[in-house]
Design an enzyme around this catalytic site. Structure first.
Site, PDB file in Angstrom:
ATOM      1  N   LEU A   1     -15.613   5.478 -33.687  1.00  0.00           N
ATOM      2  CA  LEU A   1     -16.821   4.714 -33.408  1.00  0.00           C
ATOM      3  C   LEU A   1     -17.937   5.554 -32.792  1.00  0.00           C
ATOM      4  O   LEU A   1     -19.073   5.082 -32.680  1.00  0.00           O
ATOM      5  CB  LEU A   1     -16.498   3.541 -32.470  1.00  0.00           C
ATOM      6  CG  LEU A   1     -16.081   2.239 -33.147  1.00  0.00           C
ATOM      7  CD1 LEU A   1     -14.729   2.382 -33.851  1.00  0.00           C
ATOM      8  CD2 LEU A   1     -16.023   1.100 -32.147  1.00  0.00           C
ATOM      9  N   GLY A   2     -17.627   6.767 -32.387  1.00  0.00           N
ATOM     10  CA  GLY A   2     -18.645   7.617 -31.795  1.00  0.00           C
ATOM     11  C   GLY A   2     -19.229   6.995 -30.545  1.00  0.00           C
ATOM     12  O   GLY A   2     -18.521   6.387 -29.737  1.00  0.00           O
TER      13      GLY A   2
ATOM     14  N   GLY B   1       5.276   1.371  -3.796  1.00  0.00           N
ATOM     15  CA  GLY B   1       5.045   1.010  -5.187  1.00  0.00           C
ATOM     16  C   GLY B   1       6.311   1.180  -5.997  1.00  0.00           C
ATOM     17  O   GLY B   1       7.075   0.245  -6.208  1.00  0.00           O
TER      18      GLY B   1
ATOM     19  N   PRO C   1       0.805  -1.219   0.000  1.00  0.00           N
ATOM     20  CA  PRO C   1       0.000   0.000   0.000  1.00  0.00           C
ATOM     21  C   PRO C   1       0.842   1.276   0.000  1.00  0.00           C
ATOM     22  O   PRO C   1       0.454   2.286  -0.601  1.00  0.00           O
ATOM     23  CB  PRO C   1      -0.830  -0.122   1.279  1.00  0.00           C
ATOM     24  CG  PRO C   1      -0.951  -1.589   1.506  1.00  0.00           C
ATOM     25  CD  PRO C   1       0.351  -2.165   1.049  1.00  0.00           C
TER      26      PRO C   1
ATOM     27  N   CYS D   1      12.676  -9.971 -12.119  1.00  0.00           N
ATOM     28  CA  CYS D   1      11.374 -10.523 -12.488  1.00  0.00           C
ATOM     29  C   CYS D   1      10.507  -9.464 -13.165  1.00  0.00           C
ATOM     30  O   CYS D   1       9.831  -9.736 -14.170  1.00  0.00           O
ATOM     31  CB  CYS D   1      10.668 -11.070 -11.255  1.00  0.00           C
ATOM     32  SG  CYS D   1      11.603 -12.308 -10.337  1.00  0.00           S
TER      33      CYS D   1
ATOM     34  N   GLU E   1       3.790  -2.271 -13.308  1.00  0.00           N
ATOM     35  CA  GLU E   1       5.132  -2.719 -13.703  1.00  0.00           C
ATOM     36  C   GLU E   1       6.038  -1.527 -14.028  1.00  0.00           C
ATOM     37  O   GLU E   1       6.835  -1.565 -14.961  1.00  0.00           O
ATOM     38  CB  GLU E   1       5.071  -3.680 -14.899  1.00  0.00           C
ATOM     39  CG  GLU E   1       4.106  -4.827 -14.748  1.00  0.00           C
ATOM     40  CD  GLU E   1       4.524  -5.827 -13.698  1.00  0.00           C
ATOM     41  OE1 GLU E   1       5.549  -5.614 -13.034  1.00  0.00           O
ATOM     42  OE2 GLU E   1       3.795  -6.819 -13.522  1.00  0.00           O
TER      43      GLU E   1
ATOM     44  N   ARG F   1       7.728  -6.716 -17.832  1.00  0.00           N
ATOM     45  CA  ARG F   1       7.650  -5.519 -18.666  1.00  0.00           C
ATOM     46  C   ARG F   1       7.887  -5.841 -20.132  1.00  0.00           C
ATOM     47  O   ARG F   1       7.311  -5.211 -21.029  1.00  0.00           O
ATOM     48  CB  ARG F   1       8.672  -4.486 -18.177  1.00  0.00           C
ATOM     49  CG  ARG F   1       8.343  -3.895 -16.822  1.00  0.00           C
ATOM     50  CD  ARG F   1       9.544  -3.241 -16.188  1.00  0.00           C
ATOM     51  NE  ARG F   1       9.220  -2.654 -14.892  1.00  0.00           N
ATOM     52  CZ  ARG F   1      10.102  -2.298 -13.984  1.00  0.00           C
ATOM     53  NH1 ARG F   1      11.408  -2.467 -14.225  1.00  0.00           N
ATOM     54  NH2 ARG F   1       9.720  -1.770 -12.843  1.00  0.00           N
TER      55      ARG F   1
END
Length: 403
Positions: free
Chosen positions: A357-358, A151, A148, A257, A382, A262
């Site tokens: 595609l609107g 990172g 938490p 790792c 990652e 990645r």
């Protein structure tokens, strides 16, 4: 008289799905792997992906099918793994993420994080116990590094492992752990000597049935919904002394790792971008306004052109990085280059495709918005774009700017 309608003329020349004929550079074996994964994904995964995404589920049983194709840990040697080259693994990631990022994440976490960690750093007993079953999909793994409050700076992790007689006892919390609620085994990184700083970090092979280990699914995600993400809680988790990776200490273990994962991401992003472009092109050819297909309008053609350039440039980047990896000449900063550049390109393609595609672009009838929301997560997991930029900057200048 020749047919010069937009529908006919747009189909002349290079293959829109591989405009620069990049796959012509593949070996026969690589093409076979590409085709096998593409066909399986189209038949078994694509028809169900919208349902999984909408319901925020991913069934465990997909592991058996992926394992039967040899995709789990496919780039590893021995222990039931296929032992393919890195480019073949990249192609598999591309074809899986063309369906959904969650599927590539499932394979990536299993093979490039959990299995790679055990294969590269584990004892022979670890390898024999887990890798053959993980290769077939009979056992699933997860990778516990992120916390938490840790990172981008994993060296500041708070999870602790202390010796108690011949055993280790682990306490801590890991966050954003893909496959955490499905896993039979977790590779958990923990601080064993706070006075040593990051040099005290070691990896442990932890069966998830061990008392004190719990996994809580993270709900209410708006991205990567066809992927199960968990919080891991370790409360007095006791494992034997030989559960620790025997040699590696410090951040070298987990970062090696992450570099593998990645690599798969930079290929996968090409698949997501290609899927969005193909959806936009098909839609533009069929959608008529003012009496003609919108593919015949100048502004739409500019969008299609920008997208196909981005897709093929990303493909070139992935292909070159794959060959460097196959030659054992790949530097981590080059992986950062590919991850940052290709995910950025894929996001741009997805956002542009959505405009073609609107209103239809925001529905699950088409893959575009699903890819776009997934890529928002891929952009930051990652390694965030900022961290990869600093990795490249350090390679350019020799100066570390992380602190």
């Amino acid at each position: 008289m020749a047919d010069t309608s937009p529908r006919r003329s747009a189909r002349r020349g290079p293959d829109p799905s591989d405009f620069l004929a990049l796959d012509a550079e593949l070996s026969a074996e690589e093409r076979d792997i590409r085709d096998a994964v593409r066909d399986y994904a189209a038949a078994e995964l694509a028809p169900r992906i919208s349902e999984w995404y909408e319901s925020n589920t991913l069934p465990r049983d997909i592991a058996k099918g992926l394992g039967s194709l040899g995709l789990l840990g496919m780039h590893l040697e021995g222990y039931g793994c296929a032992g393919t080259n890195a480019s073949s693994y990249g192609l598999a990631c591309r074809e899986l993420e063309a369906v959904d990022s969650g599927l590539r994440s499932f394979v990536s976490v299993q093979g490039s994080l959990a299995m790679f960690a055990i294969h590269r750093w584990g004892s022979e007993e670890h390898k024999q116990q887990w890798l053959p079953r993980m290769a077939t999909g009979d056992a699933l793994g997860c990778f516990g590094l992120t916390e938490p409050d840790a990172g981008s700076d994993p060296g500041s992790m708070r999870t602790r492992a202390r010796r108690d007689g011949d055993d280790w006892v682990l306490d801590g919390t890991k966050m954003w752990i893909t496959n955490g609620t499905l896993a039979d085994v977790a590779v958990v990184w923990a601080q064993t000597d706070p006075d040593a700083g990051s040099k005290g970090i070691r990896g442990f092979v932890v069966p998830t049935e061990t008392p004190g280990f719990t996994a809580h699914e993270i709900k209410h995600k708006l991205s990567l919904r066809a992927s199960l993400t968990a919080e891991l809680v370790l409360e007095g988790v006791r494992v034997p002394g030989d559960a620790v990776f025997p040699e590696v200490t410090g951040l070298k273990g987990p970062l090696s790792c992450l570099n593998e994962a990645r690599y798969g991401i930079l290929w996968g992003a090409v698949g997501a971008a290609r899927s969005c472009f193909e959806a936009a092109l098909s839609y533009a050819m069929d959608r008529e306004q003012f009496g003609s297909p919108i593919a015949g309008f100048q502004l739409t053609q500019r969008k299609l052109t920008d997208m196909v350039v981005a897709v093929n440039q990303a493909g070139l980047t992935a292909g070159r990085i794959g060959r460097l990896k196959d030659a054992h000449e790949l530097h981590p900063s080059q992986v950062s280059f590919g991850k940052m550049a290709n995910v950025r390109a894929a996001l741009d393609v997805a956002r542009t495709a959505r405009t073609v595609l609107g209103g239809n672009g925001i529905t699950l009838e088409y893959p575009v918005f699903r890819h776009m929301t997934n890529l928002e997560t891929v952009l930051t997991y990652e390694g965030t774009e900022e961290m990869h930029a600093l990795s490249i900057g350090q390679a350019l200048t020799g100066l570390a700017a992380f602190r």
